[in-house]
Design a protein around this motif. Sequence first.
Motif, mmCIF file in Angstrom:
data_model
loop_
_atom_site.group_PDB
_atom_site.id
_atom_site.type_symbol
_atom_site.label_atom_id
_atom_site.label_comp_id
_atom_site.label_asym_id
_atom_site.label_seq_id
_atom_site.Cartn_x
_atom_site.Cartn_y
_atom_site.Cartn_z
ATOM 1 N N HIS A 1 0.827 -1.210 0.000
ATOM 2 C CA HIS A 1 0.000 0.000 0.000
ATOM 3 C C HIS A 1 0.858 1.254 0.000
ATOM 4 N N TRP A 2 1.816 1.318 0.923
ATOM 5 C CA TRP A 2 2.612 2.532 1.055
ATOM 6 C C TRP A 2 3.520 2.741 -0.152
ATOM 7 N N CYS A 3 4.067 1.673 -0.692
ATOM 8 C CA CYS A 3 4.899 1.815 -1.894
ATOM 9 C C CYS A 3 4.061 2.302 -3.075
ATOM 10 N N ALA A 4 2.891 1.703 -3.259
ATOM 11 C CA ALA A 4 2.025 2.120 -4.358
ATOM 12 C C ALA A 4 1.559 3.553 -4.174
ATOM 13 N N SER A 5 1.273 3.934 -2.936
ATOM 14 C CA SER A 5 0.846 5.305 -2.668
ATOM 15 C C SER A 5 1.943 6.311 -2.975
ATOM 16 N N ALA A 6 3.198 5.864 -2.923
ATOM 17 C CA ALA A 6 4.336 6.728 -3.248
ATOM 18 C C ALA A 6 4.627 6.750 -4.740
ATOM 19 N N GLY B 1 -5.580 4.647 5.895
ATOM 20 C CA GLY B 1 -6.873 5.025 5.332
ATOM 21 C C GLY B 1 -7.834 3.866 5.203
ATOM 22 N N VAL B 2 -7.634 2.818 6.007
ATOM 23 C CA VAL B 2 -8.533 1.663 5.982
ATOM 24 C C VAL B 2 -9.809 2.008 6.745
ATOM 25 N N ALA B 3 -10.947 1.833 6.114
ATOM 26 C CA ALA B 3 -12.231 2.113 6.758
ATOM 27 C C ALA B 3 -12.513 1.044 7.810
ATOM 28 N N THR B 4 -12.850 1.464 9.029
ATOM 29 C CA THR B 4 -13.059 0.512 10.122
ATOM 30 C C THR B 4 -14.406 0.737 10.807
ATOM 31 N N GLN B 5 -15.427 1.032 10.015
ATOM 32 C CA GLN B 5 -16.755 1.227 10.593
ATOM 33 C C GLN B 5 -17.357 -0.104 11.032
ATOM 34 N N GLU B 6 -18.205 -0.045 12.041
ATOM 35 C CA GLU B 6 -18.831 -1.243 12.589
ATOM 36 C C GLU B 6 -19.642 -1.976 11.534
ATOM 37 N N GLU B 7 -20.314 -1.223 10.661
ATOM 38 C CA GLU B 7 -21.143 -1.868 9.639
ATOM 39 C C GLU B 7 -20.319 -2.629 8.614
ATOM 40 N N ASP B 8 -19.016 -2.405 8.589
ATOM 41 C CA ASP B 8 -18.122 -3.129 7.680
ATOM 42 C C ASP B 8 -17.495 -4.357 8.334
ATOM 43 N N GLY B 9 -17.973 -4.721 9.543
ATOM 44 C CA GLY B 9 -17.501 -5.944 10.173
ATOM 45 C C GLY B 9 -16.436 -5.762 11.228
ATOM 46 N N TRP B 10 -16.242 -4.540 11.703
ATOM 47 C CA TRP B 10 -15.257 -4.277 12.755
ATOM 48 C C TRP B 10 -15.962 -4.143 14.096
ATOM 49 N N ILE B 11 -15.294 -4.556 15.161
ATOM 50 C CA ILE B 11 -15.833 -4.363 16.502
ATOM 51 C C ILE B 11 -14.772 -3.668 17.341
ATOM 52 N N ARG B 12 -15.175 -2.634 18.048
ATOM 53 C CA ARG B 12 -14.256 -1.915 18.920
ATOM 54 C C ARG B 12 -14.238 -2.536 20.311
#
Length: 441
Positions: free
Chosen positions: A25-30, A64-75
Amino acid sequence: MRAGRDDDADVIVVGAGPAGTSTAHWCASAGLDVLLLEKASFPRDKVCGDGLTPRAVGELARMGVATQEEDGWIRNEGLRVVAGGRSWELAWPDIVSYPGYGMARSRMTLDHRLAQHAQASGAKLLERTKVTAPLLDERTGRVVGVEAQPLDARGRADGVTTTYRAPVVVAADGVSSRFATALGITRRDDRPLGTAVRTYFRTQTAAGTTTRHEDPWMESHLELWDGAPGASNLLPGYGWIFALGDGTTNVGLGAVSSTPAKQSAAGNDYRALLETWVRNTPDEWGFRPENQVGPIRGAALPMGFNRGPLYRDGALLVGDAAGMVSPFNGEGIAYGLQAGRVAADAIAQARTRASDDAREATLTTYADRMRADLGGYYTLGRWFVQLIEHPQIMRACVKYGLPRPVVMRFVLKLLSDCYEPRGGDWVDRVIAGLTRVVPAA
């Protein structure tokens, strides 16, 4: 390291776990052309506790990874420590450097999500592609690419071996790291080695639904007994219960020894220990065979920079391939993500240098930066493991240390690696000071 006309990419990354996908990710972003090679196909399983500390969450935020609960993440709010017949709920530290919460997500979906994120950033992913050997420059011996074998759905060879060329190759191929081994970069036998075993349990049971799958606390059991007849022995390690929020719970245990030789000498059957432990949990938790999802699986945890050098002759090691697992808690995801970011920065900066010597010196900064940030902390971790190998010390820590709030504050920040490296309260300053004065080997 400037890519030539015959190169297939600016950088090749071997392995698409968290460390490899972060690097890609970081290499491609560069703006680099990235080839990411993975021997399995997604989604694929990985032995892990599936817990993400605030340090790991901070790295995901940087990516920049989306970590919303509706996307399957739990805090989760923090760590529940269970020992000596008591439990303590310790909230994650409220500090500037990291968010005040952790998360959990199964590696089956986490790794797939990170691979997709790397692709969206511009990396080219080739699944079912097993790297079989490094490609070396005949004149200099420098790594200039890889030999790779396509695989079928069952993991068998399927087609001819292909050569992929790039001026830099990143080894992110896990604890065994056949790529690093082929270069003569072998594991050190003076570093801690852990073992983790885990399985999953459904929380929808015949007796009803438990709430373990949505517990807001990561639970850690600090007393593990070897189950020997008569007087059982206290093991250096801990058991965990991590809620995944999807109707399942990750249940496992990890043990650690100060050297691989000591672990081999212990000869413990960790799968049997896990079975014994869960069998003695309360019925209402639902951790029973009829609710188990999949078998008990185990993996080694390479700790404290157990393989190096981190950079040599065009090859960088990241994540488990470099032994970037904390001796304190068995956490490796955060450090793999961090290593990918730091490696990518060194690679991108090296491309701007005008001479071979300058490019080489810039690539070497990757190892220097990782050791400066983690070397002292890992050294403290090695000493910690040497202490808790003695059952009498472990018993004393549980009996006299845990009930004291100030000790628990110190332990939480130290074991979770969630402290302010500069500033913060007196606990942060003590830990940061210790990591700076001990050898960062």
